[in-house]
Design a protein around this motif. Structure first.
Motif, PDB file in Angstrom:
ATOM      1  N   UNK A 268      73.594  34.442  53.830  1.00 57.33           N
ATOM      2  CA  UNK A 268      73.320  35.759  54.421  1.00 57.33           C
ATOM      3  C   UNK A 268      73.998  36.927  53.704  1.00 57.33           C
ATOM      4  N   UNK A 269      73.722  37.072  52.438  1.00 54.52           N
ATOM      5  CA  UNK A 269      74.203  38.245  51.711  1.00 54.52           C
ATOM      6  C   UNK A 269      75.075  37.926  50.525  1.00 54.52           C
ATOM      7  N   UNK A 270      75.111  38.863  49.570  1.00 54.94           N
ATOM      8  CA  UNK A 270      75.858  38.633  48.338  1.00 54.94           C
ATOM      9  C   UNK A 270      77.361  38.619  48.567  1.00 54.94           C
ATOM     10  N   UNK A 271      77.855  39.496  49.429  1.00 58.04           N
ATOM     11  CA  UNK A 271      79.306  39.516  49.678  1.00 58.04           C
ATOM     12  C   UNK A 271      79.776  38.210  50.284  1.00 58.04           C
ATOM     13  N   UNK A 272      79.014  37.710  51.219  1.00 54.29           N
ATOM     14  CA  UNK A 272      79.406  36.451  51.869  1.00 54.29           C
ATOM     15  C   UNK A 272      79.334  35.273  50.891  1.00 54.29           C
ATOM     16  N   UNK A 273      78.242  35.194  50.116  1.00 52.98           N
ATOM     17  CA  UNK A 273      78.110  34.108  49.142  1.00 52.98           C
ATOM     18  C   UNK A 273      79.252  34.156  48.130  1.00 52.98           C
ATOM     19  N   UNK A 274      79.557  35.356  47.644  1.00 56.22           N
ATOM     20  CA  UNK A 274      80.615  35.517  46.660  1.00 56.22           C
ATOM     21  C   UNK A 274      81.984  35.167  47.261  1.00 56.22           C
ATOM     22  N   UNK A 275      82.261  35.657  48.459  1.00 55.05           N
ATOM     23  CA  UNK A 275      83.548  35.407  49.108  1.00 55.05           C
ATOM     24  C   UNK A 275      83.750  33.925  49.401  1.00 55.05           C
ATOM     25  N   UNK A 276      82.720  33.263  49.922  1.00 55.22           N
ATOM     26  CA  UNK A 276      82.840  31.829  50.201  1.00 55.22           C
ATOM     27  C   UNK A 276      83.042  31.068  48.901  1.00 55.22           C
ATOM     28  N   UNK A 277      82.306  31.455  47.857  1.00 55.48           N
ATOM     29  CA  UNK A 277      82.466  30.816  46.542  1.00 55.48           C
ATOM     30  C   UNK A 277      83.901  30.966  46.033  1.00 55.48           C
ATOM     31  N   UNK A 278      84.431  32.188  46.078  1.00 59.00           N
ATOM     32  CA  UNK A 278      85.794  32.423  45.594  1.00 59.00           C
ATOM     33  C   UNK A 278      86.812  31.641  46.436  1.00 59.00           C
ATOM     34  N   UNK A 279      86.621  31.615  47.739  1.00 57.53           N
ATOM     35  CA  UNK A 279      87.534  30.859  48.611  1.00 57.53           C
ATOM     36  C   UNK A 279      87.467  29.369  48.306  1.00 57.53           C
ATOM     37  N   UNK A 280      86.266  28.887  48.079  1.00 60.37           N
ATOM     38  CA  UNK A 280      86.075  27.469  47.769  1.00 60.37           C
ATOM     39  C   UNK A 280      86.804  27.087  46.477  1.00 60.37           C
ATOM     40  N   UNK A 281      86.774  28.000  45.500  1.00 67.87           N
ATOM     41  CA  UNK A 281      87.404  27.711  44.200  1.00 67.87           C
ATOM     42  C   UNK A 281      88.916  27.555  44.307  1.00 67.87           C
ATOM     43  N   UNK A 282      89.562  28.222  45.280  1.00 67.87           N
ATOM     44  CA  UNK A 282      91.029  28.151  45.382  1.00 67.87           C
ATOM     45  C   UNK A 282      91.509  27.273  46.540  1.00 67.87           C
ATOM     46  N   UNK A 283      90.567  26.717  47.286  1.00 62.73           N
ATOM     47  CA  UNK A 283      90.923  25.887  48.431  1.00 62.73           C
ATOM     48  C   UNK A 283      91.336  24.492  47.955  1.00 62.73           C
ATOM     49  N   UNK A 284      92.583  24.078  48.178  1.00 67.16           N
ATOM     50  CA  UNK A 284      93.008  22.756  47.722  1.00 67.16           C
ATOM     51  C   UNK A 284      92.258  21.613  48.404  1.00 67.16           C
ATOM     52  N   UNK A 285      91.711  21.858  49.583  1.00 72.65           N
ATOM     53  CA  UNK A 285      90.968  20.803  50.284  1.00 72.65           C
ATOM     54  C   UNK A 285      89.641  20.489  49.607  1.00 72.65           C
ATOM     55  N   UNK A 286      89.131  21.428  48.804  1.00 73.78           N
ATOM     56  CA  UNK A 286      87.863  21.198  48.119  1.00 73.78           C
ATOM     57  C   UNK A 286      88.058  21.010  46.613  1.00 73.78           C
ATOM     58  N   UNK A 287      89.275  20.767  46.191  1.00 72.95           N
ATOM     59  CA  UNK A 287      89.543  20.530  44.772  1.00 72.95           C
ATOM     60  C   UNK A 287      88.687  19.356  44.292  1.00 72.95           C
ATOM     61  N   UNK A 288      88.079  19.527  43.146  1.00 71.62           N
ATOM     62  CA  UNK A 288      87.228  18.474  42.595  1.00 71.62           C
ATOM     63  C   UNK A 288      85.763  18.622  42.982  1.00 71.62           C
ATOM     64  N   UNK A 289      85.465  19.528  43.893  1.00 74.59           N
ATOM     65  CA  UNK A 289      84.078  19.813  44.259  1.00 74.59           C
ATOM     66  C   UNK A 289      83.736  21.179  43.678  1.00 74.59           C
ATOM     67  N   UNK A 290      82.849  21.192  42.726  1.00 79.53           N
ATOM     68  CA  UNK A 290      82.510  22.406  41.995  1.00 79.53           C
ATOM     69  C   UNK A 290      81.770  23.402  42.877  1.00 79.53           C
ATOM     70  N   UNK A 291      82.068  24.660  42.732  1.00 76.40           N
ATOM     71  CA  UNK A 291      81.391  25.728  43.451  1.00 76.40           C
ATOM     72  C   UNK A 291      80.753  26.673  42.455  1.00 76.40           C
ATOM     73  N   UNK A 292      79.493  27.032  42.697  1.00 74.56           N
ATOM     74  CA  UNK A 292      78.774  28.015  41.903  1.00 74.56           C
ATOM     75  C   UNK A 292      78.246  29.085  42.849  1.00 74.56           C
ATOM     76  N   UNK A 293      78.125  30.293  42.360  1.00 75.23           N
ATOM     77  CA  UNK A 293      77.565  31.386  43.144  1.00 75.23           C
ATOM     78  C   UNK A 293      76.404  31.965  42.346  1.00 75.23           C
ATOM     79  N   UNK A 294      75.222  31.952  42.944  1.00 82.41           N
ATOM     80  CA  UNK A 294      74.048  32.499  42.275  1.00 82.41           C
ATOM     81  C   UNK A 294      73.503  33.610  43.163  1.00 82.41           C
ATOM     82  N   UNK A 295      73.603  34.827  42.643  1.00 80.31           N
ATOM     83  CA  UNK A 295      73.263  36.023  43.401  1.00 80.31           C
ATOM     84  C   UNK A 295      71.892  36.559  43.010  1.00 80.31           C
ATOM     85  N   UNK A 296      71.290  37.321  43.916  1.00 83.84           N
ATOM     86  CA  UNK A 296      70.034  38.000  43.627  1.00 83.84           C
ATOM     87  C   UNK A 296      70.249  39.012  42.514  1.00 83.84           C
TER      88      UNK A 296
END
Length: 178
Positions: free
Chosen positions: A32-60
């Motif tokens: 639901x929006x570029x800010x949310x996709x970007x923010x979740x992506x950035x949070x995912x990249x630094x979250x130690x609980x998701x280490x090893x699971x790659x995150x990509x953000x593809x925006x309109x």
């Protein structure tokens, strides 16, 4: 992570067609929006609980955020995804009408009707988010999900440079995890 449901359909279409070997390994999530996709992506990249699971953000393409491949952020071509896909098919409808009819589960001889409906929707549509729904309604209440998939498949087939750019962005980053 992507901005909306249609961007998700577009990415899944590219993965299904160009990266079928990775289709079971990749999740595409609309946020639901570029800010949310970007923010979740950035949070995912630094979250130690998701280490090893790659995150990509593809925006309109019309996102105010810049593409940043180093941070795994890519932008789709065009501005509004629905319009980009629709405009490609509409722009070559004389050639693509039969393929579109078949992709919509219609007999090939319906190509004239398909061309007529696509042209009418092009002239009357005021909200790009309704393009595929309007095409489906005009052709006898075909589900918009089928219409979206048909248009995306034609776009992928007819835009190998852009489709490959997106697929390679995904493949390169998926390969880093294996």
């Amino acid at each position: 992570f992507v901005e909306d449901d249609f961007a998700r359909v577009w990415l899944i279409g590219i993965i299904r067609i160009m990266l079928p070997e990775l289709a079971e390994e990749i999740g595409v999530y609309a946020l639901s929006g570029d800010s949310r996709a970007y923010t979740v992506h950035q949070s995912h990249r630094i979250n130690p609980a998701t280490a090893g699971i790659r995150s990509l953000c593809i925006l309109d393409g019309d996102s105010s955020r810049e593409e940043d491949l180093g941070s795994d952020v890519l932008k789709l071509p065009g501005r509004v995804p629905e319009s980009s896909i629709f405009d490609y098919v509409h722009g070559d409808i004389d050639v693509l009408a039969m393929k579109l009819a078949i992709a919509l589960h219609l007999p090939p001889e319906k190509e004239i009707e398909v061309k007529k409906v696509v042209n009418e929707v092009s002239l009357s549509n005021r909200d790009p988010h309704l393009l595929f729904n309007q095409v489906g309604q005009g052709l006898g209440y075909i589900a918009s999900s089928i219409v979206e998939s048909a248009f995306v498949s034609l776009w992928v087939d007819g835009n190998p440079t852009e489709a490959t750019r997106i697929a390679e962005f995904i493949r390169d980053r998926a390969d880093k995890d294996t």
